[in-house]
Design a protein around this motif. Structure first.
Motif, PDB file in Angstrom:
ATOM      1  N   ALA A   1      70.232   8.564 -26.623  1.00 31.03           N
ATOM      2  CA  ALA A   1      68.891   8.541 -27.224  1.00 31.03           C
ATOM      3  C   ALA A   1      68.947   8.005 -28.653  1.00 31.03           C
ATOM      4  CB  ALA A   1      68.292   9.947 -27.208  1.00 31.03           C
ATOM      5  N   PHE A   2      69.927   8.483 -29.415  1.00 31.59           N
ATOM      6  CA  PHE A   2      70.050   7.974 -30.779  1.00 31.59           C
ATOM      7  C   PHE A   2      70.435   6.501 -30.782  1.00 31.59           C
ATOM      8  CE2 PHE A   2      72.620   7.029 -34.527  1.00 31.59           C
ATOM      9  CZ  PHE A   2      71.743   7.393 -35.538  1.00 31.59           C
ATOM     10  N   ALA A   3      71.306   6.095 -29.861  1.00 33.37           N
ATOM     11  CA  ALA A   3      71.728   4.695 -29.812  1.00 33.37           C
ATOM     12  C   ALA A   3      70.542   3.785 -29.503  1.00 33.37           C
ATOM     13  CB  ALA A   3      72.835   4.524 -28.769  1.00 33.37           C
ATOM     14  N   VAL A   4      69.698   4.199 -28.516  1.00 28.53           N
ATOM     15  CA  VAL A   4      68.525   3.384 -28.177  1.00 28.53           C
ATOM     16  C   VAL A   4      67.544   3.342 -29.343  1.00 28.53           C
ATOM     17  CG1 VAL A   4      66.540   3.218 -26.643  1.00 28.53           C
ATOM     18  CG2 VAL A   4      68.789   3.774 -25.699  1.00 28.53           C
ATOM     19  N   SER A   5      67.302   4.485 -29.966  1.00 30.35           N
ATOM     20  CA  SER A   5      66.380   4.516 -31.108  1.00 30.35           C
ATOM     21  C   SER A   5      66.903   3.665 -32.256  1.00 30.35           C
ATOM     22  CB  SER A   5      66.182   5.966 -31.575  1.00 30.35           C
ATOM     23  OG  SER A   5      65.720   6.783 -30.537  1.00 30.35           O
ATOM     24  N   PHE A   6      68.185   3.789 -32.537  1.00 36.41           N
ATOM     25  CA  PHE A   6      68.759   2.993 -33.612  1.00 36.41           C
ATOM     26  C   PHE A   6      68.675   1.505 -33.296  1.00 36.41           C
ATOM     27  CE2 PHE A   6      72.455   0.961 -35.639  1.00 36.41           C
ATOM     28  CZ  PHE A   6      72.193   1.268 -36.964  1.00 36.41           C
ATOM     29  N   PHE A   7      68.892   1.142 -32.033  1.00 35.04           N
ATOM     30  CA  PHE A   7      68.795  -0.264 -31.641  1.00 35.04           C
ATOM     31  C   PHE A   7      67.373  -0.783 -31.814  1.00 35.04           C
ATOM     32  CE2 PHE A   7      68.028  -3.445 -28.291  1.00 35.04           C
ATOM     33  CZ  PHE A   7      68.942  -4.415 -28.682  1.00 35.04           C
ATOM     34  N   VAL A   8      66.391   0.023 -31.411  1.00 32.42           N
ATOM     35  CA  VAL A   8      64.989  -0.402 -31.544  1.00 32.42           C
ATOM     36  C   VAL A   8      64.617  -0.568 -33.017  1.00 32.42           C
ATOM     37  CG1 VAL A   8      62.599   0.302 -31.171  1.00 32.42           C
ATOM     38  CG2 VAL A   8      64.296   0.590 -29.349  1.00 32.42           C
TER      39      VAL A   8
ATOM     40  N   ILE B   1      86.216  16.898 -33.164  1.00 30.43           N
ATOM     41  CA  ILE B   1      84.804  17.289 -33.216  1.00 30.43           C
ATOM     42  C   ILE B   1      84.595  18.643 -32.545  1.00 30.43           C
ATOM     43  CG2 ILE B   1      82.510  16.675 -32.369  1.00 30.43           C
ATOM     44  CD1 ILE B   1      83.203  13.770 -32.807  1.00 30.43           C
ATOM     45  N   SER B   2      85.343  18.902 -31.480  1.00 29.63           N
ATOM     46  CA  SER B   2      85.186  20.185 -30.777  1.00 29.63           C
ATOM     47  C   SER B   2      85.618  21.374 -31.627  1.00 29.63           C
ATOM     48  CB  SER B   2      85.995  20.160 -29.477  1.00 29.63           C
ATOM     49  OG  SER B   2      87.390  20.048 -29.757  1.00 29.63           O
ATOM     50  N   GLN B   3      86.412  21.160 -32.664  1.00 34.32           N
ATOM     51  CA  GLN B   3      86.867  22.246 -33.530  1.00 34.32           C
ATOM     52  C   GLN B   3      85.972  22.454 -34.746  1.00 34.32           C
ATOM     53  OE1 GLN B   3      90.873  21.141 -34.485  1.00 34.32           O
ATOM     54  NE2 GLN B   3      91.636  21.461 -32.388  1.00 34.32           N
ATOM     55  N   LEU B   4      84.916  21.653 -34.874  1.00 36.60           N
ATOM     56  CA  LEU B   4      83.998  21.776 -36.002  1.00 36.60           C
ATOM     57  C   LEU B   4      83.009  22.908 -35.762  1.00 36.60           C
ATOM     58  CD1 LEU B   4      83.237  17.999 -36.685  1.00 36.60           C
ATOM     59  CD2 LEU B   4      84.722  19.498 -38.030  1.00 36.60           C
ATOM     60  N   PRO B   5      82.300  23.371 -36.806  1.00 38.36           N
ATOM     61  CA  PRO B   5      81.239  24.369 -36.611  1.00 38.36           C
ATOM     62  C   PRO B   5      80.145  23.862 -35.681  1.00 38.36           C
ATOM     63  CG  PRO B   5      81.841  24.226 -38.921  1.00 38.36           C
ATOM     64  CD  PRO B   5      82.564  23.114 -38.229  1.00 38.36           C
ATOM     65  N   GLN B   6      79.406  24.790 -35.110  1.00 37.41           N
ATOM     66  CA  GLN B   6      78.441  24.445 -34.079  1.00 37.41           C
ATOM     67  C   GLN B   6      77.371  23.475 -34.589  1.00 37.41           C
ATOM     68  OE1 GLN B   6      78.391  25.139 -30.878  1.00 37.41           O
ATOM     69  NE2 GLN B   6      76.457  24.034 -30.591  1.00 37.41           N
ATOM     70  N   GLY B   7      76.848  23.726 -35.782  1.00 37.44           N
ATOM     71  CA  GLY B   7      75.789  22.867 -36.294  1.00 37.44           C
ATOM     72  C   GLY B   7      76.253  21.439 -36.529  1.00 37.44           C
ATOM     73  N   LEU B   8      77.398  21.297 -37.189  1.00 29.12           N
ATOM     74  CA  LEU B   8      77.922  19.956 -37.445  1.00 29.12           C
ATOM     75  C   LEU B   8      78.321  19.266 -36.156  1.00 29.12           C
ATOM     76  CD1 LEU B   8      78.723  17.851 -39.533  1.00 29.12           C
ATOM     77  CD2 LEU B   8      80.931  19.007 -39.771  1.00 29.12           C
ATOM     78  N   ARG B   9      78.872  20.029 -35.201  1.00 26.74           N
ATOM     79  CA  ARG B   9      79.253  19.432 -33.919  1.00 26.74           C
ATOM     80  C   ARG B   9      78.026  18.928 -33.170  1.00 26.74           C
ATOM     81  NH1 ARG B   9      81.958  23.340 -32.159  1.00 26.74           N
ATOM     82  NH2 ARG B   9      80.532  24.314 -30.669  1.00 26.74           N
ATOM     83  N   SER B  10      76.950  19.692 -33.196  1.00 25.48           N
ATOM     84  CA  SER B  10      75.711  19.261 -32.526  1.00 25.48           C
ATOM     85  C   SER B  10      75.142  18.005 -33.185  1.00 25.48           C
ATOM     86  CB  SER B  10      74.683  20.392 -32.553  1.00 25.48           C
ATOM     87  OG  SER B  10      75.189  21.546 -31.916  1.00 25.48           O
ATOM     88  N   PHE B  11      75.236  17.957 -34.510  1.00 30.23           N
ATOM     89  CA  PHE B  11      74.721  16.785 -35.214  1.00 30.23           C
ATOM     90  C   PHE B  11      75.513  15.529 -34.843  1.00 30.23           C
ATOM     91  CE2 PHE B  11      75.020  14.040 -39.017  1.00 30.23           C
ATOM     92  CZ  PHE B  11      73.688  13.645 -39.100  1.00 30.23           C
ATOM     93  N   LEU B  12      76.841  15.618 -34.821  1.00 29.56           N
ATOM     94  CA  LEU B  12      77.667  14.459 -34.480  1.00 29.56           C
ATOM     95  C   LEU B  12      77.485  14.054 -33.025  1.00 29.56           C
ATOM     96  CD1 LEU B  12      80.967  15.337 -36.388  1.00 29.56           C
ATOM     97  CD2 LEU B  12      79.209  13.699 -37.041  1.00 29.56           C
ATOM     98  N   LEU B  13      77.343  15.030 -32.131  1.00 31.53           N
ATOM     99  CA  LEU B  13      77.093  14.693 -30.732  1.00 31.53           C
ATOM    100  C   LEU B  13      75.736  14.031 -30.559  1.00 31.53           C
ATOM    101  CD1 LEU B  13      78.526  17.870 -28.933  1.00 31.53           C
ATOM    102  CD2 LEU B  13      79.545  15.571 -29.071  1.00 31.53           C
ATOM    103  N   ALA B  14      74.754  14.450 -31.364  1.00 31.62           N
ATOM    104  CA  ALA B  14      73.445  13.797 -31.306  1.00 31.62           C
ATOM    105  C   ALA B  14      73.534  12.347 -31.786  1.00 31.62           C
ATOM    106  CB  ALA B  14      72.439  14.584 -32.145  1.00 31.62           C
ATOM    107  N   LEU B  15      74.360  12.112 -32.809  1.00 32.07           N
ATOM    108  CA  LEU B  15      74.543  10.740 -33.277  1.00 32.07           C
ATOM    109  C   LEU B  15      75.221   9.868 -32.222  1.00 32.07           C
ATOM    110  CD1 LEU B  15      75.696  11.194 -37.000  1.00 32.07           C
ATOM    111  CD2 LEU B  15      73.437  10.569 -36.148  1.00 32.07           C
ATOM    112  N   ALA B  16      76.073  10.478 -31.398  1.00 30.01           N
ATOM    113  CA  ALA B  16      76.779   9.721 -30.364  1.00 30.01           C
ATOM    114  C   ALA B  16      76.021   9.662 -29.047  1.00 30.01           C
ATOM    115  CB  ALA B  16      78.156  10.343 -30.124  1.00 30.01           C
ATOM    116  N   SER B  17      74.831  10.237 -28.984  1.00 28.38           N
ATOM    117  CA  SER B  17      74.081  10.270 -27.729  1.00 28.38           C
ATOM    118  C   SER B  17      73.394   8.940 -27.464  1.00 28.38           C
ATOM    119  CB  SER B  17      73.041  11.395 -27.777  1.00 28.38           C
ATOM    120  OG  SER B  17      72.093  11.149 -28.803  1.00 28.38           O
TER     121      SER B  17
END
Length: 725
Positions: free
Chosen positions: A638-645, A620-636
């Motif tokens: 905040a996303f986990a809590v929102s997805f759970f709710v 993931i660290s070798q991916l482009p900045q935009g895609l890396r930010s998107f994947l890190l947001a999915l793994a955050s």
């Protein structure tokens, strides 16, 4: 003066309080349950629902128009009339409407043709139809389940071949810029060759073939051969990442496929378990299997239906007896069950301890440089598999004996015994893996500089793959040996010997649940071992193909259906639930080895990583900045809590919707029961009216006969009975 029945059926106005519709049981029940404020509002609707069901007819009519005419539950005359109406409506359509109608018909015809083509290309279609015709749908469910596992293993093999093996094969035959996996720790990078040197005896090749050692260890078969990291061509192919993602993909694919197939069986099981009276009606009026064409199979099906009815009646008797138990009887039976369950736990602990000791003994003997005889070497290699097989053979006999003293219902006895056997089979694999990992992660008195016992297990993933390989091979050898050396001789002895003991022994029964547990056990081994032995799905596919033909020949030649049948409707769902449990248990050791245990420093694609999972964040660290930010947001978080709710809200909505549907179903059942009582009430009224008309006609004839002597006879007009449909 006219009688009350005549006042009902006579074609003239009647007082509002004496209407026939107001006397219907459904209407009286509605008046009783509703409040006075809603009584007037619901009377017209209940009257319409109970007698003519016009609103329901309108709703169903709009739905029936979407169905083909041949599928409508109507007579031929009504179907012809419906077809003419549709043709007239089609003639009034515009050009766009005609095109949409033709397109819909063409797509539907194309879908049906595609389904017919897929059905014709289905694996073992003729063989399965033959089994269905001879033995019915109960035994058919086993072979259909086996076919599903063959397809699943083949898809798993394709995934591993395309994304893992094929890139390695291509690099050895075409020029590519390749980056090999390597480590800077020299003491952990040693991986001595295990192939035999010098003059090798033939039996040593047999030992290597059966145990996966020797010449097979450094091949495409095992994890240690795939020591590439990057393949540079027109693009850079990350083999470690592909290896890990393929492993996750086949586990998720198996989960989705099993859940999808189990949904239909779960719905049927819910319908069957909902109402005991409905179960009785289904057995009596719709229990016969019309696919049966063999006389013996028909006789067995008749006896199985009789057994099912006896079993259901016995369950009702046991439930009544359980409801009438005193407190002392409850305490006695609960104490007995607790004691027997403690004994079962002791049996399981003993089996697990034997598996653990056999694994430790086998590993110690394996690392010793000692020359042994051929059979002795095979026994040492296969000692854990032998102990597991003996435990899986002995414990079901003990469980079947114990369950008779626990005083359960017959159906629950079968399910509970099977669940104990499932736990024993699957937990034995877990104990084997635990024993291996204790040996792999312990270095004796010294610390492990490599993170694992590199001295005895330089490539521990390959070693685990060899153990899974041996389990698969030994499981197939046991199935083939039992079929050839037990079932065939038993059939010959039963056919040619009339001794009383032989007749009591009888012909071999084809026990569907036990056979299913065998293949679920093998599939669980395959799920675990594919990460360490990428070709294991291909081996398992070939194994299940051979098992299919072995079981088919044995079934047709040697076996008969079980006297205690396992219904196809419930067995399909049960098989998939057991398979789902096996998948869950198989995922645990794979996830632990990927995320927690130190990867081998001497072999495999993950040499440069402390654990296999570290390839994901590095990729993931070798991916482009935009895609890396998107994947890190999915793994955050905040996303986990929102997805759970959101998941909880969706689940609550589905639960509420299911509750509403259940209430609607209960109302429809009540309505059907009310309509039955309404029909019985109307028949009684009709019978009373006919009797009154007959008596009046008889009185009129008698009066006419008495007055005929005086030359006077009065003739009453005939009464026309009219009822509303």
């Amino acid at each position: 003066m006219m009688d009350a029945p005549d006042a009902v059926f006579w074609d003239r106005p009647a007082p509002a309080g004496h209407l026939l519709l107001d006397q219907l049981p459904s209407y009286q029940s509605l008046l009783y349950r509703r409040k006075s404020s809603a009584r007037r509002r619901g009377s017209g609707r209940s009257r319409q629902l109970s007698v003519s069901s016009g609103k329901w007819a309108e709703q169903t009519h709009s739905g029936e128009e979407l169905r083909p005419v041949r599928e409508l539950p109507k007579s031929m005359q009504d179907k012809r009339r419906e077809k003419q109406q549709r043709l007239q409506q089609g003639g009034a359509l515009t050009g766009w409407g005609v095109w949409r109608l033709n397109a819909r018909r063409s797509l539907k015809r194309l879908k049906e043709d595609g389904a017919d083509l897929l059905s014709a290309l289905q694996l073992w279609r003729t063989d399965i139809h033959l089994i269905e015709g001879m033995f019915g749908t109960g035994i058919l469910s086993y072979f259909s389940f086996l076919r599903f596992l063959v397809l699943l293993n083949f898809i798993m093999f394709l995934l591993m071949f395309v994304f893992v093996m094929l890139p390695v094969i291509l690099t050895s035959h075409t020029p590519h810029n390749i980056t090999y996996s390597s480590t800077n720790v020299s003491e952990c990078s040693g991986y001595p060759a295990s192939s035999r040197q010098g003059l090798v005896a033939f039996h040593e090749h047999i030992t290597d073939l059966l145990s996966g050692t020797g010449f097979l260890e450094r091949t495409y078969l095992f994890y240690g051969y795939y020591n590439l990291e990057f393949i540079h061509s027109h693009f850079t192919y990350n083999l470690p990442l592909a290896y890990l993602l393929t492993t996750i993909s086949y586990l998720l694919l198996s989960l989705v496929w099993i859940v999808k197939r189990s949904a239909a069986g779960f719905k049927r099981k819910l319908i069957q378990d909902e109402d005991r009276f409905q179960s009785f009606c289904n057995k009596i009026f719709a229990g016969w299997d019309f696919c049966i064409t063999n006389e013996t199979a028909a006789r067995l099906k008749r006896s199985s239906l009789l057994y099912e009815m006896k079993t259901d009646l016995e369950e009702e008797r046991i439930k009544r007896r359980m409801a009438n138990r005193t407190r002392g009887e409850r305490c006695r039976i609960y104490a007995l069950r607790a004691t027997l369950n403690l004994f079962v736990m002791a049996v399981l602990v003993t089996c697990f301890y034997c598996i653990y000791m056999a694994t430790v003994f086998s590993q110690h003997k394996r690392v010793e440089e000692e020359k042994r005889a051929f059979l002795q070497e095979l026994v040492v290699e296969y000692l854990p598999s032998i102990v597991i097989t003996l435990a899986n053979f002995i414990t079901p006999l003990i469980f079947s004996l114990i369950i008779t003293f626990e005083d359960y219902s017959p159906a629950f006895e079968i399910r509970f015994t099977l669940m104990r056997c499932v736990f024993m089979r699957l937990a034995s694999i877990g104990v084997l893996l635990f024993s291996l990992w204790v040996q792999i992660t312990s270095c004796g008195s010294s610390n492990c500089p490599c993170g694992y016992n590199h001295q005895f297990y330089p490539c521990w993933e390959t070693h685990v793959g060899q153990e899974m390989y041996k389990l698969v091979i030994f499981d197939f050898l046991i199935i083939a040996a039992v079929t050839v050396f037990v079932e065939f001789p038993r059939k010959i002895i039963v056919n040619h010997c009339n001794h009383g003991l032989v007749r009591w022994w009888g012909q071999q029964e084809f026990a569907v649940p036990q056979n299913v547990l065998e293949i679920v056990y093998g599939q669980t081994i395959c799920w675990i071992g594919t990460f360490y032995c990428p070709l294991l799905p291909a081996i398992n596919t070939v194994k299940y193909v051979l098992v299919f033909y072995l079981k088919k020949v044995s079934l047709v030649s040697n076996c008969r259906p079980a006297t205690r049948p396992f219904r196809a409707s419930s067995s399909h769902f049960f098989f998939l639930v057991v398979l789902l449990i096996g998948l869950a248990l198989a995922s645990v050791p794979v996830i632990v080895s990927i995320a927690e245990i130190q990867a081998s420093r001497a072999c495999g694609p993950f040499i440069n990583y402390s654990t296999s999972w570290q390839v994901v964040p590095r990729g993931i660290s070798q991916l482009p900045q935009g895609l890396r930010s998107f994947l890190l947001a999915l793994a955050s978080e905040a996303f986990a809590v929102s997805f759970f709710v959101i998941t909880c809200l969706g689940m609550f909505y589905v639960i509420a919707l299911a509750g509403a549907h259940k209430r609607v179903i209960e109302q429809l059942r009540d309505q059907l029961a009310m309509e039955g009582r309404d029909k019985r009430f109307l028949i009684q009224k009709l019978y009373q009216a006919q009797q009154a008309t007959f008596r009046r006609s008889a009185d009129a004839k008698g009066l006419c006969r008495n007055r005929s002597e005086a030359g006077l006879c009065l003739v009453e007009p005939s009464v026309v009975l009219e009822t509303q449909a």
